[in-house]
Design a protein around this motif. Structure first.
Motif, mmCIF file in Angstrom:
data_model
loop_
_atom_site.group_PDB
_atom_site.id
_atom_site.type_symbol
_atom_site.label_atom_id
_atom_site.label_comp_id
_atom_site.label_asym_id
_atom_site.label_seq_id
_atom_site.Cartn_x
_atom_site.Cartn_y
_atom_site.Cartn_z
ATOM 1 N N ARG A 1 0.836 -1.191 0.000
ATOM 2 C CA ARG A 1 0.000 0.000 0.000
ATOM 3 C C ARG A 1 0.871 1.241 0.000
ATOM 4 O O ARG A 1 2.021 1.214 0.461
ATOM 5 C CB ARG A 1 -0.948 0.014 1.194
ATOM 6 C CG ARG A 1 -0.274 0.147 2.555
ATOM 7 C CD ARG A 1 -1.322 0.014 3.661
ATOM 8 N NE ARG A 1 -0.722 0.156 4.991
ATOM 9 C CZ ARG A 1 -1.405 -0.037 6.114
ATOM 10 N NH1 ARG A 1 -2.695 -0.390 6.077
ATOM 11 N NH2 ARG A 1 -0.798 0.105 7.281
ATOM 12 N N GLN A 2 0.300 2.300 -0.537
ATOM 13 C CA GLN A 2 1.029 3.564 -0.596
ATOM 14 C C GLN A 2 0.074 4.712 -0.355
ATOM 15 O O GLN A 2 -0.883 4.900 -1.117
ATOM 16 C CB GLN A 2 1.724 3.729 -1.943
ATOM 17 C CG GLN A 2 2.674 4.908 -1.994
ATOM 18 C CD GLN A 2 3.577 4.871 -3.199
ATOM 19 O OE1 GLN A 2 3.301 4.193 -4.199
ATOM 20 N NE2 GLN A 2 4.695 5.584 -3.126
ATOM 21 N N ALA A 3 0.344 5.438 0.703
ATOM 22 C CA ALA A 3 -0.427 6.634 1.018
ATOM 23 C C ALA A 3 0.275 7.847 0.418
ATOM 24 O O ALA A 3 1.485 7.809 0.180
ATOM 25 C CB ALA A 3 -0.549 6.782 2.534
ATOM 26 N N ALA B 1 -5.052 4.242 1.745
ATOM 27 C CA ALA B 1 -3.941 4.173 0.799
ATOM 28 C C ALA B 1 -4.429 3.552 -0.495
ATOM 29 O O ALA B 1 -5.533 2.986 -0.554
ATOM 30 C CB ALA B 1 -2.797 3.325 1.366
ATOM 31 N N GLU C 1 -5.659 5.308 9.291
ATOM 32 C CA GLU C 1 -4.278 5.154 8.822
ATOM 33 C C GLU C 1 -4.102 4.018 7.814
ATOM 34 O O GLU C 1 -3.021 3.863 7.239
ATOM 35 C CB GLU C 1 -3.307 4.964 9.992
ATOM 36 C CG GLU C 1 -3.707 3.890 10.963
ATOM 37 C CD GLU C 1 -4.420 4.435 12.176
ATOM 38 O OE1 GLU C 1 -5.312 5.302 12.020
ATOM 39 O OE2 GLU C 1 -4.097 3.983 13.300
ATOM 40 N N SER D 1 1.711 -3.721 11.564
ATOM 41 C CA SER D 1 0.624 -2.742 11.602
ATOM 42 C C SER D 1 -0.738 -3.346 11.253
ATOM 43 O O SER D 1 -1.771 -2.748 11.570
ATOM 44 C CB SER D 1 0.935 -1.590 10.650
ATOM 45 O OG SER D 1 1.110 -2.065 9.334
ATOM 46 N N GLY E 1 2.457 10.841 -0.258
ATOM 47 C CA GLY E 1 3.641 11.348 0.413
ATOM 48 C C GLY E 1 4.435 10.323 1.174
ATOM 49 O O GLY E 1 5.418 10.668 1.835
ATOM 50 N N LYS E 2 4.031 9.060 1.090
ATOM 51 C CA LYS E 2 4.733 8.002 1.827
ATOM 52 C C LYS E 2 5.269 6.953 0.868
ATOM 53 O O LYS E 2 4.809 6.833 -0.261
ATOM 54 C CB LYS E 2 3.796 7.353 2.847
ATOM 55 C CG LYS E 2 3.362 8.294 3.967
ATOM 56 C CD LYS E 2 2.611 7.536 5.046
ATOM 57 C CE LYS E 2 2.251 8.445 6.214
ATOM 58 N NZ LYS E 2 1.534 7.703 7.291
ATOM 59 N N GLU E 3 6.223 6.183 1.352
ATOM 60 C CA GLU E 3 6.776 5.101 0.554
ATOM 61 C C GLU E 3 5.799 3.930 0.502
ATOM 62 O O GLU E 3 4.967 3.746 1.389
ATOM 63 C CB GLU E 3 8.103 4.634 1.164
ATOM 64 C CG GLU E 3 9.225 5.640 1.059
ATOM 65 C CD GLU E 3 10.548 5.071 1.502
ATOM 66 O OE1 GLU E 3 11.568 5.770 1.341
ATOM 67 O OE2 GLU E 3 10.575 3.936 2.021
ATOM 68 N N ARG E 4 5.940 3.140 -0.555
ATOM 69 C CA ARG E 4 5.129 1.929 -0.677
ATOM 70 C C ARG E 4 5.604 0.931 0.379
ATOM 71 O O ARG E 4 6.808 0.687 0.520
ATOM 72 C CB ARG E 4 5.269 1.350 -2.078
ATOM 73 C CG ARG E 4 4.269 0.274 -2.398
ATOM 74 C CD ARG E 4 4.274 -0.043 -3.886
ATOM 75 N NE ARG E 4 3.836 1.094 -4.697
ATOM 76 C CZ ARG E 4 3.546 1.012 -5.989
ATOM 77 N NH1 ARG E 4 3.641 -0.154 -6.614
ATOM 78 N NH2 ARG E 4 3.170 2.077 -6.654
ATOM 79 N N GLU E 5 4.652 0.374 1.111
ATOM 80 C CA GLU E 5 5.013 -0.552 2.176
ATOM 81 C C GLU E 5 4.284 -1.879 2.010
ATOM 82 O O GLU E 5 3.151 -1.933 1.537
ATOM 83 C CB GLU E 5 4.671 0.045 3.552
ATOM 84 C CG GLU E 5 3.201 0.298 3.776
ATOM 85 C CD GLU E 5 2.871 0.681 5.211
ATOM 86 O OE1 GLU E 5 3.749 0.593 6.084
ATOM 87 O OE2 GLU E 5 1.697 1.048 5.448
#
Length: 127
Positions: free
Chosen positions: A38-40, A92, A89, A63, A42-46
């Motif tokens: 998933r990627q939100a 994403a 949270e 998480s 401004g964030k890196e893909r996790e």
């Protein structure tokens, strides 16, 4: 030609549930590493969860452990991500990824760079 098609993303309230699907075609399904990332903004893909389709072994990010479940339907060449107790949270774009791997090495396939094949993504919004 490998193709991954995700579906199931939606807008859901906190505490709600969704099930994402990833239909795979174009490769030998039952000996692959498949994963959800998933990627939100401004964030890196996790990495969220992954599964080795040969054995059904799974792994989850801390998480989502206890809330999300990755599973497979070999007859349909489809991997699912059941998401319960959703939180804001968790919002994403969710991506399905696949790579050929072996039973001995599947656990090492955990970073986005480890996967060649990707779906187009499906948006999950928890609000």
């Amino acid at each position: 030609h490998v193709q991954l098609v995700e579906s199931g993303g939606a807008l859901v309230q906190p505490g709600g549930s969704l099930r994402l699907s990833c239909a795979a075609s174009g490769f030998t399904y039952n000996r692959n590493c498949m994963a959800w990332f998933r990627q939100a903004p401004g964030k890196e893909r996790e990495g969220v969860a992954r599964i080795y389709t040969g054995s059904g072994n799974t792994y989850y990010a801390d998480s989502v452990k206890g809330r999300f479940t990755i599973s497979q339907d070999n007859a349909k060449n489809t991997v699912y991500l059941q998401m319960n107790s959703l939180k804001p949270e968790d919002t994403a774009m969710y991506y399905c990824a696949a790579e050929q791997c072996s039973a001995l090495a599947w656990f090492r396939f955990r970073r986005p760079a480890d996967f060649r094949y990707w779906g187009q993504g499906t948006q999950v919004t928890v609000s």
